[in-house]
Design an enzyme around this catalytic site. Structure first.
Site, PDB file in Angstrom:
ATOM      1  N   HIS A 179      13.645   8.612  -3.339  1.00 49.35           N
ATOM      2  CA  HIS A 179      12.801   8.771  -4.699  1.00 49.35           C
ATOM      3  C   HIS A 179      11.493   8.801  -3.986  1.00 49.35           C
ATOM      4  O   HIS A 179      10.682   8.206  -3.220  1.00 49.35           O
ATOM      5  CB  HIS A 179      12.903   6.832  -5.409  1.00 49.35           C
ATOM      6  N   ALA A 201       8.250  -3.826   3.394  1.00 46.22           N
ATOM      7  CA  ALA A 201       7.672  -2.738   4.405  1.00 46.22           C
ATOM      8  C   ALA A 201       8.525  -3.006   5.711  1.00 46.22           C
ATOM      9  O   ALA A 201       9.464  -3.161   5.304  1.00 46.22           O
ATOM     10  CB  ALA A 201       6.284  -3.931   4.921  1.00 46.22           C
ATOM     11  N   GLN A 214       4.236   4.113  -1.689  1.00 43.08           N
ATOM     12  CA  GLN A 214       4.698   4.672  -2.598  1.00 43.08           C
ATOM     13  C   GLN A 214       4.959   2.964  -3.378  1.00 43.08           C
ATOM     14  O   GLN A 214       4.654   3.308  -4.971  1.00 43.08           O
ATOM     15  CB  GLN A 214       5.704   5.858  -2.550  1.00 43.08           C
ATOM     16  N   ASP A 215       6.411   2.324  -3.140  1.00 43.79           N
ATOM     17  CA  ASP A 215       6.966   1.633  -3.570  1.00 43.79           C
ATOM     18  C   ASP A 215       5.955   0.530  -4.195  1.00 43.79           C
ATOM     19  O   ASP A 215       5.929   0.041  -5.418  1.00 43.79           O
ATOM     20  CB  ASP A 215       8.573   1.366  -3.269  1.00 43.79           C
ATOM     21  N   THR A 233       0.421  -1.289  -0.115  1.00 41.65           N
ATOM     22  CA  THR A 233       0.365   0.243   0.038  1.00 41.65           C
ATOM     23  C   THR A 233       0.505   1.259   0.679  1.00 41.65           C
ATOM     24  O   THR A 233       0.422   2.019  -0.728  1.00 41.65           O
ATOM     25  CB  THR A 233      -0.810   0.026   0.949  1.00 41.65           C
ATOM     26  N   TYR A 280      16.993   4.046  12.004  1.00 42.71           N
ATOM     27  CA  TYR A 280      15.965   3.596  10.597  1.00 42.71           C
ATOM     28  C   TYR A 280      17.582   3.123   9.868  1.00 42.71           C
ATOM     29  O   TYR A 280      17.189   2.190   8.908  1.00 42.71           O
ATOM     30  CB  TYR A 280      15.755   4.674   9.962  1.00 42.71           C
ATOM     31  N   SER A 297      18.666   0.654   2.007  1.00 44.48           N
ATOM     32  CA  SER A 297      18.216   2.729   1.727  1.00 44.48           C
ATOM     33  C   SER A 297      19.939   2.772   2.153  1.00 44.48           C
ATOM     34  O   SER A 297      20.756   2.119   2.745  1.00 44.48           O
ATOM     35  CB  SER A 297      17.605   2.791   2.837  1.00 44.48           C
ATOM     36  N   GLU A 309      20.776   4.783   3.733  1.00 39.25           N
ATOM     37  CA  GLU A 309      21.223   5.346   5.136  1.00 39.25           C
ATOM     38  C   GLU A 309      21.901   4.835   6.045  1.00 39.25           C
ATOM     39  O   GLU A 309      22.562   4.752   7.075  1.00 39.25           O
ATOM     40  CB  GLU A 309      19.766   5.162   5.800  1.00 39.25           C
ATOM     41  N   LYS A 325      18.103  -0.573   8.581  1.00 41.82           N
ATOM     42  CA  LYS A 325      18.580  -1.131   7.558  1.00 41.82           C
ATOM     43  C   LYS A 325      19.607  -1.931   7.651  1.00 41.82           C
ATOM     44  O   LYS A 325      19.893  -2.978   6.329  1.00 41.82           O
ATOM     45  CB  LYS A 325      18.015   0.059   6.977  1.00 41.82           C
TER      46      LYS A 325
END
Length: 330
Positions: free
Chosen positions: A178, A77, A11-12, A9, A149, A125, A127, A153
């Site tokens: 993005h 997710a 963006q990507d 649900t 975060y 990411s 990050e 990741k």
């Protein structure tokens, strides 16, 4: 072909589902149980087979994976905000780090039980590089995250290496920033474009932001989704930096957005709020996507200025927004 997409649900996830469906792939999407009632509003197509579940429930995820028996798993997710990760570091570690590892274990279990190969794509990411000592960064750049975060990741990224050694076709796509009009307004890019649209029509006076000097490598979200699909289908499981190779500051993003509505003298329309500055922020992120270009034949298709412009144009057409644009927008 059957694909399982977590974060369908978002963006990507929505762009990915649309691409896969157009190619004739059967798409199953994970929707958080608490949001299941609203799933029809966010899932991009009625053709997506929706499953309720929670990344924090490994038993349910294992059950789903065995039920679906996907050829490919795209794990998109998790916590999507660096700022939120500072407020909920434990939850971020659980959903964006540990849950990814558990999903890979479930994918390997499906592969072992069925005898069919399961390919796994982890959405990593930039990050994970944090305060990188080199720019641009590539797949060999040391991991130095500076936020909860980025740390979570990084764990998921490293887990792909671990499970690759155990026989899972695991790929980690290191996605740089993005964007698209599907970004929620809580993200700084969409906050900027919505505010610029409102300011240009006289409905808002000021845009408040944090660090204007932070530099990011911004690309077009559908391009990055296409890179993940290409990575999943390549014969050899590898890690890929997915980026444009050009960094811009938040100030550049603001300038491009105002320029789209014909406002060149915008400085008095923007203020810096110290409360919006993160405790720690990577100064510059810029990716070297040479491997993706060479191995996957991937190229970004949308320029920075066009990306910003597309977002502004959509915000100008939001319901309730006057269609007459001031300032000679192009």
């Amino acid at each position: 072909m059957v694909s399982f997409v977590t974060g369908v649900t978002g963006q990507d996830g929505s762009y990915l589902a649309e691409q896969l469906l157009a190619e004739g792939v059967e798409v199953h999407g994970l929707v958080h149980s608490a949001a299941a009632a609203e799933a029809d509003e966010h899932v991009p197509s009625a053709d997506v087979i929706v499953h309720e579940g929670d990344l924090a429930d490994p038993a349910r995820m294992r059950e789903l994976m065995l039920q679906i028996q996907p050829d490919t798993v795209y794990n998109l997710a998790g916590i999507s905000s660096v700022a939120f990760s500072w407020r909920e570091p434990g939850l971020t570690a659980r959903l964006s780090g540990v849950a990814a590892l558990e999903l890979m274990e479930s994918a390997l279990d499906v592969q072992t039980r069925t005898g069919q190969e399961v390919r796994f794509v982890q959405a990593a990411s930039a990050e994970i590089f944090g305060q990188a000592e080199v720019s641009p960064q590539d797949e060999l750049t040391p991991l130095r995250p500076v936020s909860p975060y980025g740390t979570a990741k990084a764990m998921a990224h490293l887990a792909a290496h671990v499970y690759r050694q155990r026989g899972l076709h695991a790929v980690s796509c290191i996605l740089y920033n993005h964007e698209s009009p599907r970004r929620p307004p809580r993200f700084v890019t969409r906050k900027i474009t919505r505010a610029v649209a409102l300011i240009s029509q006289g409905h808002q006076d000021l845009l408040e932001l944090g660090n204007l000097d932070a530099r990011r490598d911004w690309g077009w979200a559908p391009d990055y989704v296409d890179a993940m699909v290409r990575a999943a289908r390549h014969d050899e499981p590898l890690d890929y930096v997915v980026a444009t190779g050009v960094a811009h500051s938040v100030r550049d993003f603001v300038r491009a957005a105002f320029s789209r509505v014909g406002i060149e003298d915008w400085r008095d329309l923007v203020s810096v709020d110290p409360d919006l500055v993160r405790p720690a922020d990577a100064a510059e992120q810029c990716g070297d996507a040479s491997r993706a270009r060479t191995v996957l034949g991937w190229e970004p298709t949308v320029s920075f200025e066009d990306l910003v412009g597309r977002m502004v144009e959509v915000d100008l057409e939001e319901p309730g927004m006057p269609r007459q644009r001031s300032g000679g927008a192009t």
